[in-house]
Write a protein that holds these residues in place. Structure first.
Motif: not given
Lengths: 217, 245
Positions: B231-232, B234-236, B239-245
Protein backbone atom coordinates in the motif's frame (compact mmCIF):
# COMPACT_ATOMS: atom_id res chain seq x y z
CA UNK A 1 0.25 21.08 3.19
CA UNK A 2 2.15 20.76 -0.03
CA UNK A 3 5.26 22.38 1.33
CA UNK A 4 6.39 19.11 2.87
CA UNK A 5 9.75 17.86 1.63
CA UNK A 6 9.56 14.53 -0.10
CA UNK A 7 11.96 12.82 2.27
CA UNK A 8 9.84 13.93 5.17
CA UNK A 9 6.57 12.63 3.83
CA UNK A 10 4.99 10.17 6.16
CA UNK A 11 2.06 8.15 4.96
CA UNK A 12 -0.20 6.50 7.48
CA UNK A 13 -2.29 3.46 6.63
CA UNK A 14 -5.58 2.19 8.05
CA UNK A 15 -4.97 0.77 11.50
CA UNK A 16 -1.76 2.68 12.03
CA UNK A 17 -1.32 4.58 15.29
CA UNK A 18 -0.74 8.21 14.34
CA UNK A 19 -0.23 9.57 17.84
CA UNK A 20 -0.75 8.61 21.44
CA UNK A 21 -2.44 10.98 23.81
CA UNK A 22 -5.56 12.97 24.45
CA UNK A 23 -5.88 15.22 21.40
CA UNK A 24 -9.00 16.23 19.52
CA UNK A 25 -9.31 14.54 16.14
CA UNK A 26 -11.28 14.85 12.94
CA UNK A 27 -13.54 12.04 11.74
CA UNK A 28 -10.90 10.09 9.80
CA UNK A 29 -9.03 9.36 13.02
CA UNK A 30 -10.56 7.08 15.64
CA UNK A 31 -9.65 6.74 19.30
CA UNK A 32 -8.86 3.34 20.76
CA UNK A 33 -8.01 3.75 24.44
CA UNK A 34 -5.37 6.47 24.27
CA UNK A 35 -4.20 5.60 20.78
CA UNK A 36 -5.22 7.71 17.81
CA UNK A 37 -5.63 5.41 14.82
CA UNK A 38 -5.98 6.46 11.18
CA UNK A 39 -8.80 4.86 9.19
CA UNK A 40 -7.57 5.97 5.78
CA UNK A 41 -4.44 6.19 3.71
CA UNK A 42 -3.18 9.72 4.13
CA UNK A 43 -0.74 12.23 5.48
CA UNK A 44 -1.14 13.13 9.16
CA UNK A 45 -1.41 16.80 9.98
CA UNK A 46 -1.88 18.87 13.12
CA UNK A 47 -4.28 21.76 12.77
CA UNK A 48 -5.23 24.53 15.13
CA UNK A 49 -8.90 25.09 15.57
CA UNK A 50 -10.05 27.76 18.01
CA UNK A 51 -6.80 27.56 19.89
CA UNK A 52 -7.04 23.79 20.25
CA UNK A 53 -4.82 21.26 18.57
CA UNK A 54 -6.70 18.94 16.26
CA UNK A 55 -5.18 15.88 14.62
CA UNK A 56 -6.32 15.08 11.11
CA UNK A 57 -5.24 12.85 8.25
CA UNK A 58 -5.30 14.36 4.77
CA UNK A 59 -6.67 11.45 2.76
CA UNK A 60 -4.91 10.44 -0.44
CA UNK A 61 -8.13 8.87 -1.67
CA UNK A 62 -11.63 9.19 -0.32
CA UNK A 63 -15.19 9.24 -1.66
CA UNK A 64 -16.86 12.66 -1.71
CA UNK A 65 -19.26 13.17 1.20
CA UNK A 66 -21.61 16.12 0.57
CA UNK A 67 -21.59 19.00 3.02
CA UNK A 68 -24.12 21.79 3.35
CA UNK A 69 -22.88 24.83 1.49
CA UNK A 70 -20.55 22.99 -0.88
CA UNK A 71 -20.47 24.10 -4.50
CA UNK A 72 -20.57 20.95 -6.62
CA UNK A 73 -20.52 20.10 -10.29
CA UNK A 74 -23.26 17.65 -11.12
CA UNK A 75 -24.62 15.78 -14.08
CA UNK A 76 -28.32 15.21 -14.62
CA UNK A 77 -28.96 11.47 -14.75
CA UNK A 78 -32.72 11.18 -14.39
CA UNK A 79 -35.87 13.28 -14.54
CA UNK A 80 -38.67 12.76 -12.04
CA UNK A 81 -42.13 14.31 -11.87
CA UNK A 82 -41.09 17.28 -9.75
CA UNK A 83 -37.32 16.94 -9.59
CA UNK A 84 -34.11 16.01 -11.30
CA UNK A 85 -31.66 13.37 -10.09
CA UNK A 86 -28.07 14.51 -10.21
CA UNK A 87 -24.85 12.53 -10.10
CA UNK A 88 -22.46 14.47 -7.86
CA UNK A 89 -19.61 11.93 -7.68
CA UNK A 90 -20.66 10.83 -4.20
CA UNK A 91 -22.15 7.58 -2.85
CA UNK A 92 -25.58 9.22 -2.95
CA UNK A 93 -27.45 10.75 -5.88
CA UNK A 94 -28.55 14.33 -5.28
CA UNK A 95 -32.06 15.72 -5.75
CA UNK A 96 -32.73 19.02 -7.49
CA UNK A 97 -36.40 20.01 -7.01
CA UNK A 98 -38.22 22.29 -9.46
CA UNK A 99 -38.63 24.91 -6.72
CA UNK A 100 -34.85 25.24 -6.58
CA UNK A 101 -34.61 25.86 -10.33
CA UNK A 102 -37.56 28.07 -11.25
CA UNK A 103 -38.46 31.17 -9.28
CA UNK A 104 -42.22 31.00 -9.87
CA UNK A 105 -44.58 28.18 -8.89
CA UNK A 106 -45.45 26.13 -11.95
CA UNK A 107 -48.02 23.56 -12.93
CA UNK A 108 -46.09 20.34 -13.41
CA UNK A 109 -48.63 18.98 -15.86
CA UNK A 110 -48.14 21.92 -18.20
CA UNK A 111 -44.35 22.04 -18.47
CA UNK A 112 -41.74 19.59 -19.61
CA UNK A 113 -38.87 19.36 -17.15
CA UNK A 114 -36.49 18.34 -19.87
CA UNK A 115 -36.95 21.72 -21.55
CA UNK A 116 -35.10 23.25 -18.59
CA UNK A 117 -32.52 20.60 -17.79
CA UNK A 118 -32.09 17.42 -19.77
CA UNK A 119 -30.28 14.19 -19.00
CA UNK A 120 -26.54 14.67 -19.50
CA UNK A 121 -26.56 18.39 -18.74
CA UNK A 122 -23.85 19.67 -16.42
CA UNK A 123 -24.82 22.01 -13.62
CA UNK A 124 -22.99 24.01 -11.00
CA UNK A 125 -25.05 23.76 -7.82
CA UNK A 126 -24.93 24.27 -4.09
CA UNK A 127 -25.74 21.57 -1.53
CA UNK A 128 -28.46 22.99 0.72
CA UNK A 129 -29.20 19.99 2.91
CA UNK A 130 -27.61 16.66 3.70
CA UNK A 131 -27.58 14.54 6.86
CA UNK A 132 -26.99 10.89 5.83
CA UNK A 133 -30.66 9.96 6.37
CA UNK A 134 -31.83 11.57 3.15
CA UNK A 135 -30.25 12.17 -0.22
CA UNK A 136 -28.49 15.50 -0.64
CA UNK A 137 -30.61 18.42 -1.84
CA UNK A 138 -29.28 20.91 -4.39
CA UNK A 139 -30.15 24.41 -5.52
CA UNK A 140 -29.19 26.43 -8.58
CA UNK A 141 -31.18 29.50 -7.57
CA UNK A 142 -28.19 31.70 -6.84
CA UNK A 143 -25.90 33.83 -8.92
CA UNK A 144 -23.02 31.92 -10.50
CA UNK A 145 -24.97 28.68 -10.22
CA UNK A 146 -26.90 26.98 -12.98
CA UNK A 147 -26.51 25.00 -16.16
CA UNK A 148 -23.11 24.96 -17.81
CA UNK A 149 -23.80 25.53 -21.47
CA UNK A 150 -20.19 24.94 -22.45
CA UNK A 151 -16.90 24.15 -20.81
CA UNK A 152 -14.19 21.59 -20.24
CA UNK A 153 -14.89 19.07 -17.54
CA UNK A 154 -12.33 17.25 -15.38
CA UNK A 155 -12.78 14.65 -12.69
CA UNK A 156 -9.81 14.45 -10.33
CA UNK A 157 -8.73 12.19 -7.53
CA UNK A 158 -9.36 13.63 -4.09
CA UNK A 159 -5.64 14.30 -3.58
CA UNK A 160 -5.20 16.12 -6.92
CA UNK A 161 -8.20 18.19 -6.02
CA UNK A 162 -6.81 19.09 -2.58
CA UNK A 163 -3.61 20.28 -4.28
CA UNK A 164 -5.57 22.48 -6.66
CA UNK A 165 -7.76 23.80 -3.87
CA UNK A 166 -4.75 24.82 -1.81
CA UNK A 167 -3.64 27.01 -4.70
CA UNK A 168 -7.10 28.19 -5.65
CA UNK A 169 -6.41 31.93 -5.62
CA UNK A 170 -3.32 31.80 -7.81
CA UNK A 171 -5.04 29.36 -10.10
CA UNK A 172 -8.15 31.50 -10.54
CA UNK A 173 -6.05 34.58 -11.25
CA UNK A 174 -3.73 32.71 -13.61
CA UNK A 175 -6.53 31.16 -15.61
CA UNK A 176 -8.38 34.46 -15.87
CA UNK A 177 -5.30 36.34 -16.99
CA UNK A 178 -3.49 33.88 -19.23
CA UNK A 179 -6.40 31.92 -20.70
CA UNK A 180 -9.31 34.34 -20.28
CA UNK A 181 -11.33 31.54 -18.70
CA UNK A 182 -13.43 30.99 -15.63
CA UNK A 183 -12.71 27.94 -13.55
CA UNK A 184 -14.99 26.27 -11.02
CA UNK A 185 -13.53 23.92 -8.43
CA UNK A 186 -16.44 21.75 -7.35
CA UNK A 187 -16.08 20.34 -3.86
CA UNK A 188 -16.88 16.94 -5.33
CA UNK A 189 -13.41 16.69 -6.92
CA UNK A 190 -14.66 17.95 -10.26
CA UNK A 191 -13.34 20.93 -12.16
CA UNK A 192 -15.09 22.93 -14.87
CA UNK A 193 -13.29 25.38 -17.12
CA UNK A 194 -15.52 27.79 -19.02
CA UNK A 195 -14.15 30.06 -21.70
CA UNK A 196 -15.24 31.56 -25.01
CA UNK A 197 -14.02 28.59 -26.98
CA UNK A 198 -12.16 25.34 -26.80
CA UNK A 199 -8.84 27.04 -27.43
CA UNK A 200 -9.04 29.13 -24.26
CA UNK A 201 -10.22 26.14 -22.27
CA UNK A 202 -7.32 24.00 -23.41
CA UNK A 203 -5.00 26.77 -22.32
CA UNK A 204 -6.69 26.71 -18.93
CA UNK A 205 -6.23 22.96 -18.77
CA UNK A 206 -2.53 23.45 -19.37
CA UNK A 207 -2.39 25.84 -16.41
CA UNK A 208 -4.22 23.31 -14.23
CA UNK A 209 -1.66 20.70 -15.21
CA UNK A 210 1.20 23.02 -14.38
CA UNK A 211 -0.37 23.78 -11.02
CA UNK A 212 -0.63 20.08 -10.28
CA UNK A 213 3.04 19.86 -11.20
CA UNK A 214 2.74 16.53 -12.91
CA UNK A 215 5.99 15.37 -14.40
CA UNK A 216 4.27 13.12 -16.88
CA UNK A 217 1.02 13.46 -18.84
CA UNK B 1 -8.95 -39.65 2.58
CA UNK B 2 -5.66 -40.89 4.02
CA UNK B 3 -2.88 -41.78 1.63
CA UNK B 4 0.69 -42.97 1.85
CA UNK B 5 1.89 -39.68 0.38
CA UNK B 6 4.72 -38.44 2.57
CA UNK B 7 4.16 -34.74 3.19
CA UNK B 8 7.09 -34.11 5.55
CA UNK B 9 10.50 -35.76 5.00
CA UNK B 10 13.09 -36.89 7.55
CA UNK B 11 14.90 -33.54 7.59
CA UNK B 12 11.65 -31.78 8.51
CA UNK B 13 11.11 -30.24 5.09
CA UNK B 14 7.68 -30.13 3.53
CA UNK B 15 6.67 -31.38 0.11
CA UNK B 16 7.56 -28.06 -1.53
CA UNK B 17 10.82 -27.74 0.42
CA UNK B 18 9.55 -25.31 3.05
CA UNK B 19 10.14 -25.52 6.78
CA UNK B 20 7.16 -26.10 9.05
CA UNK B 21 6.76 -22.41 9.89
CA UNK B 22 7.64 -21.00 6.49
CA UNK B 23 5.26 -19.06 4.27
CA UNK B 24 5.03 -19.49 0.53
CA UNK B 25 6.52 -16.74 -1.66
CA UNK B 26 4.16 -13.81 -1.38
CA UNK B 27 3.59 -10.72 -3.48
CA UNK B 28 0.94 -8.00 -3.34
CA UNK B 29 0.10 -5.33 -5.86
CA UNK B 30 -2.32 -2.45 -5.29
CA UNK B 31 -4.32 -0.53 -7.88
CA UNK B 32 -4.14 -3.00 -10.75
CA UNK B 33 -7.50 -2.03 -12.24
CA UNK B 34 -8.30 1.42 -13.54
CA UNK B 35 -12.07 1.20 -13.68
CA UNK B 36 -12.57 -0.09 -10.14
CA UNK B 37 -12.59 2.30 -7.16
CA UNK B 38 -10.01 0.09 -5.48
CA UNK B 39 -8.17 -3.06 -6.50
CA UNK B 40 -5.44 -5.44 -5.43
CA UNK B 41 -3.69 -8.58 -6.60
CA UNK B 42 -2.04 -11.33 -4.60
CA UNK B 43 0.33 -14.13 -5.54
CA UNK B 44 0.90 -16.59 -2.74
CA UNK B 45 2.62 -19.75 -3.90
CA UNK B 46 0.47 -20.98 -6.77
CA UNK B 47 -2.46 -18.74 -5.85
CA UNK B 48 -3.20 -15.84 -8.15
CA UNK B 49 -6.15 -13.73 -7.11
CA UNK B 50 -7.45 -10.35 -8.28
CA UNK B 51 -9.84 -8.27 -6.18
CA UNK B 52 -11.89 -5.25 -7.27
CA UNK B 53 -13.89 -2.96 -5.00
CA UNK B 54 -16.71 -0.71 -6.20
CA UNK B 55 -18.46 1.82 -4.05
CA UNK B 56 -19.82 3.06 -1.78
CA UNK B 57 -22.55 3.31 -4.39
CA UNK B 58 -26.30 3.10 -4.70
CA UNK B 59 -27.90 -0.18 -3.76
CA UNK B 60 -29.74 -2.16 -6.40
CA UNK B 61 -32.19 -3.74 -5.68
CA UNK B 62 -33.20 -0.86 -3.47
CA UNK B 63 -34.93 -2.84 -0.70
CA UNK B 64 -31.59 -4.37 0.33
CA UNK B 65 -30.30 -0.99 1.50
CA UNK B 66 -29.73 -0.58 5.25
CA UNK B 67 -30.85 2.74 6.71
CA UNK B 68 -28.01 2.82 9.26
CA UNK B 69 -24.98 1.50 7.40
CA UNK B 70 -23.52 0.39 4.13
CA UNK B 71 -24.19 -3.04 2.73
CA UNK B 72 -21.06 -5.08 2.13
CA UNK B 73 -21.39 -7.57 -0.70
CA UNK B 74 -18.64 -9.98 -1.63
CA UNK B 75 -18.46 -12.31 -4.56
CA UNK B 76 -15.78 -14.98 -4.52
CA UNK B 77 -15.47 -16.71 -7.87
CA UNK B 78 -13.08 -19.25 -9.26
CA UNK B 79 -12.20 -19.00 -12.91
CA UNK B 80 -12.91 -22.10 -15.00
CA UNK B 81 -9.18 -22.45 -15.64
CA UNK B 82 -8.12 -21.93 -12.01
CA UNK B 83 -7.86 -25.65 -11.22
CA UNK B 84 -6.56 -28.76 -13.02
CA UNK B 85 -9.97 -30.06 -14.09
CA UNK B 86 -12.15 -27.38 -15.61
CA UNK B 87 -14.38 -25.87 -12.97
CA UNK B 88 -17.99 -25.26 -13.87
CA UNK B 89 -18.57 -21.51 -14.15
CA UNK B 90 -21.79 -21.58 -12.14
CA UNK B 91 -21.25 -20.50 -8.53
CA UNK B 92 -21.38 -23.63 -6.43
CA UNK B 93 -22.18 -24.25 -2.76
CA UNK B 94 -18.52 -23.80 -1.86
CA UNK B 95 -18.14 -20.44 -3.58
CA UNK B 96 -21.31 -19.05 -2.01
CA UNK B 97 -20.14 -20.13 1.43
CA UNK B 98 -16.67 -18.70 0.97
CA UNK B 99 -18.18 -15.39 -0.19
CA UNK B 100 -20.10 -15.31 3.07
CA UNK B 101 -17.17 -16.10 5.36
CA UNK B 102 -14.99 -13.54 3.58
CA UNK B 103 -17.67 -10.91 4.01
CA UNK B 104 -17.94 -11.68 7.69
CA UNK B 105 -14.17 -11.58 8.08
CA UNK B 106 -13.97 -8.11 6.49
CA UNK B 107 -17.05 -6.52 8.04
CA UNK B 108 -15.62 -5.87 11.54
CA UNK B 109 -12.78 -3.82 10.05
CA UNK B 110 -14.96 -1.45 8.04
CA UNK B 111 -16.67 1.68 9.36
CA UNK B 112 -19.83 0.90 7.43
CA UNK B 113 -21.95 3.32 9.44
CA UNK B 114 -20.27 6.22 7.63
CA UNK B 115 -22.12 5.39 4.40
CA UNK B 116 -25.73 4.52 5.20
CA UNK B 117 -28.00 3.44 2.33
CA UNK B 118 -25.11 2.48 0.08
CA UNK B 119 -23.43 -0.71 -1.04
CA UNK B 120 -19.78 -1.67 -1.21
CA UNK B 121 -19.13 -4.47 -3.68
CA UNK B 122 -16.06 -6.68 -3.46
CA UNK B 123 -15.38 -8.96 -6.41
CA UNK B 124 -12.79 -11.68 -5.89
CA UNK B 125 -11.59 -13.59 -8.93
CA UNK B 126 -9.39 -16.62 -8.33
CA UNK B 127 -7.28 -16.98 -11.45
CA UNK B 128 -5.20 -19.86 -10.19
CA UNK B 129 -5.89 -21.87 -7.03
CA UNK B 130 -3.34 -23.65 -4.88
CA UNK B 131 -4.90 -24.09 -1.44
CA UNK B 132 -5.71 -21.36 1.04
CA UNK B 133 -7.54 -19.18 -1.47
CA UNK B 134 -10.00 -17.85 1.10
CA UNK B 135 -7.16 -16.51 3.23
CA UNK B 136 -5.31 -15.02 0.27
CA UNK B 137 -8.60 -13.46 -0.88
CA UNK B 138 -9.15 -11.81 2.51
CA UNK B 139 -5.64 -10.33 2.59
CA UNK B 140 -6.02 -8.96 -0.93
CA UNK B 141 -9.59 -7.72 -0.38
CA UNK B 142 -8.45 -5.69 2.63
CA UNK B 143 -5.89 -3.93 0.43
CA UNK B 144 -8.46 -3.27 -2.29
CA UNK B 145 -10.85 -1.77 0.26
CA UNK B 146 -8.13 0.50 1.65
CA UNK B 147 -7.23 1.48 -1.91
CA UNK B 148 -10.86 2.45 -2.52
CA UNK B 149 -10.60 4.94 0.36
CA UNK B 150 -13.11 3.15 2.56
CA UNK B 151 -12.44 3.89 6.24
CA UNK B 152 -11.14 0.88 8.14
CA UNK B 153 -10.15 0.21 11.73
CA UNK B 154 -7.29 -1.93 10.51
CA UNK B 155 -6.29 -4.06 7.54
CA UNK B 156 -7.42 -7.68 7.69
CA UNK B 157 -4.79 -10.37 7.22
CA UNK B 158 -5.39 -14.09 6.92
CA UNK B 159 -3.41 -17.30 6.76
CA UNK B 160 -4.19 -21.00 7.06
CA UNK B 161 -2.48 -23.33 9.50
CA UNK B 162 -2.98 -27.05 9.63
CA UNK B 163 -1.90 -30.47 10.79
CA UNK B 164 0.17 -32.49 8.37
CA UNK B 165 1.73 -35.85 9.30
CA UNK B 166 0.98 -35.02 12.93
CA UNK B 167 2.89 -31.73 12.83
CA UNK B 168 1.47 -28.19 12.92
CA UNK B 169 2.44 -26.31 9.76
CA UNK B 170 1.93 -22.79 8.43
CA UNK B 171 0.31 -21.77 5.13
CA UNK B 172 -0.92 -25.04 3.63
CA UNK B 173 -0.62 -25.63 -0.07
CA UNK B 174 -3.08 -27.61 -2.13
CA UNK B 175 -1.56 -31.06 -1.43
CA UNK B 176 -1.22 -30.48 2.30
CA UNK B 177 -4.77 -29.18 2.38
CA UNK B 178 -6.08 -32.25 0.62
CA UNK B 179 -4.03 -34.99 2.27
CA UNK B 180 -3.30 -33.42 5.67
CA UNK B 181 -5.20 -34.15 8.86
CA UNK B 182 -6.50 -30.69 9.62
CA UNK B 183 -6.87 -27.21 8.24
CA UNK B 184 -7.55 -23.99 10.15
CA UNK B 185 -7.94 -20.64 8.34
CA UNK B 186 -7.45 -17.63 10.61
CA UNK B 187 -8.07 -13.94 9.79
CA UNK B 188 -7.07 -11.10 12.09
CA UNK B 189 -6.89 -7.37 12.43
CA UNK B 190 -3.25 -7.47 13.55
CA UNK B 191 -2.89 -4.02 15.14
CA UNK B 192 -6.03 -4.55 17.18
CA UNK B 193 -5.08 -8.16 17.93
CA UNK B 194 -8.63 -9.22 17.07
CA UNK B 195 -9.64 -12.38 15.23
CA UNK B 196 -12.30 -11.94 12.55
CA UNK B 197 -12.36 -15.45 11.10
CA UNK B 198 -11.57 -18.79 12.63
CA UNK B 199 -12.57 -21.98 10.92
CA UNK B 200 -11.38 -25.45 11.70
CA UNK B 201 -11.62 -28.70 9.84
CA UNK B 202 -10.10 -31.97 11.10
CA UNK B 203 -9.12 -32.93 14.62
CA UNK B 204 -6.83 -30.89 16.87
CA UNK B 205 -6.10 -31.44 20.54
CA UNK B 206 -6.28 -28.34 22.72
CA UNK B 207 -2.48 -28.08 22.74
CA UNK B 208 -2.32 -28.46 18.98
CA UNK B 209 -4.98 -25.81 18.58
CA UNK B 210 -3.08 -23.36 20.77
CA UNK B 211 0.14 -24.06 18.92
CA UNK B 212 -1.63 -23.62 15.57
CA UNK B 213 -3.14 -20.30 16.61
CA UNK B 214 0.23 -18.98 17.77
CA UNK B 215 1.78 -20.06 14.47
CA UNK B 216 -1.02 -18.35 12.57
CA UNK B 217 -0.42 -15.10 14.48
CA UNK B 218 3.24 -15.29 13.58
CA UNK B 219 2.49 -15.80 9.90
CA UNK B 220 -0.10 -13.03 9.91
CA UNK B 221 2.50 -10.63 11.32
CA UNK B 222 4.75 -11.28 8.32
CA UNK B 223 1.92 -10.98 5.77
CA UNK B 224 0.67 -7.77 7.44
CA UNK B 225 4.03 -6.08 6.89
CA UNK B 226 3.95 -7.10 3.21
CA UNK B 227 0.44 -5.67 2.86
CA UNK B 228 1.49 -2.37 4.37
CA UNK B 229 4.56 -2.22 2.22
CA UNK B 230 2.47 -2.74 -0.94
CA UNK B 231 0.00 0.00 0.00
CA UNK B 232 2.68 2.43 1.05
CA UNK B 233 4.79 1.95 -2.06
CA UNK B 234 1.82 2.51 -4.35
CA UNK B 235 0.86 5.77 -2.68
CA UNK B 236 4.42 7.05 -2.29
CA UNK B 237 4.99 6.37 -6.00
CA UNK B 238 1.82 8.28 -6.80
CA UNK B 239 3.04 11.24 -4.73
CA UNK B 240 6.39 11.25 -6.49
CA UNK B 241 4.75 12.17 -9.79
CA UNK B 242 4.14 15.63 -8.35
CA UNK B 243 6.89 18.17 -8.69
CA UNK B 244 5.54 20.27 -5.87
CA UNK B 245 6.42 17.93 -3.04
Amino acid sequence: MIKVKREKIKIVLPGEVVKVGDIKTTTEVIKLDDKLVSTLIGIPKMKRRRGERVLSVLPLKTPYIPKEGDIVIGKIVDIGVTNWLVDINSPWKAILPISEVLSKPVNVSKIELKDYLNIGDLIVARVIAFDLTRDPLLTIKESRLGKATRGLFLELSSWDWLLLKSKEKTLLRGVKKKANCNIVLGANYRVLMIGKGLEEELKALEIVRETLGRRST
Amino acid sequence: MKSKLKLIDESGRRIDGRLLDELRPLRFEVGILKNADGSAYIEQGGNKIAVAVYGPREVHPRHQARPDRALLRTKYRMATFSVKDRKSPTPGRREIEISKVIREALEPALLLEKFPRTAIDVFIEVLQADGGTRCASISAAALALADAGIPMRDLVTAVAVGKVDGRIVLDLNHLEDQYGEGDMPVAMMPSLNAITLLQCDGTFTLEEFKEALELAKKGIGVIYEKQREALRSKYLDALKTYRVI
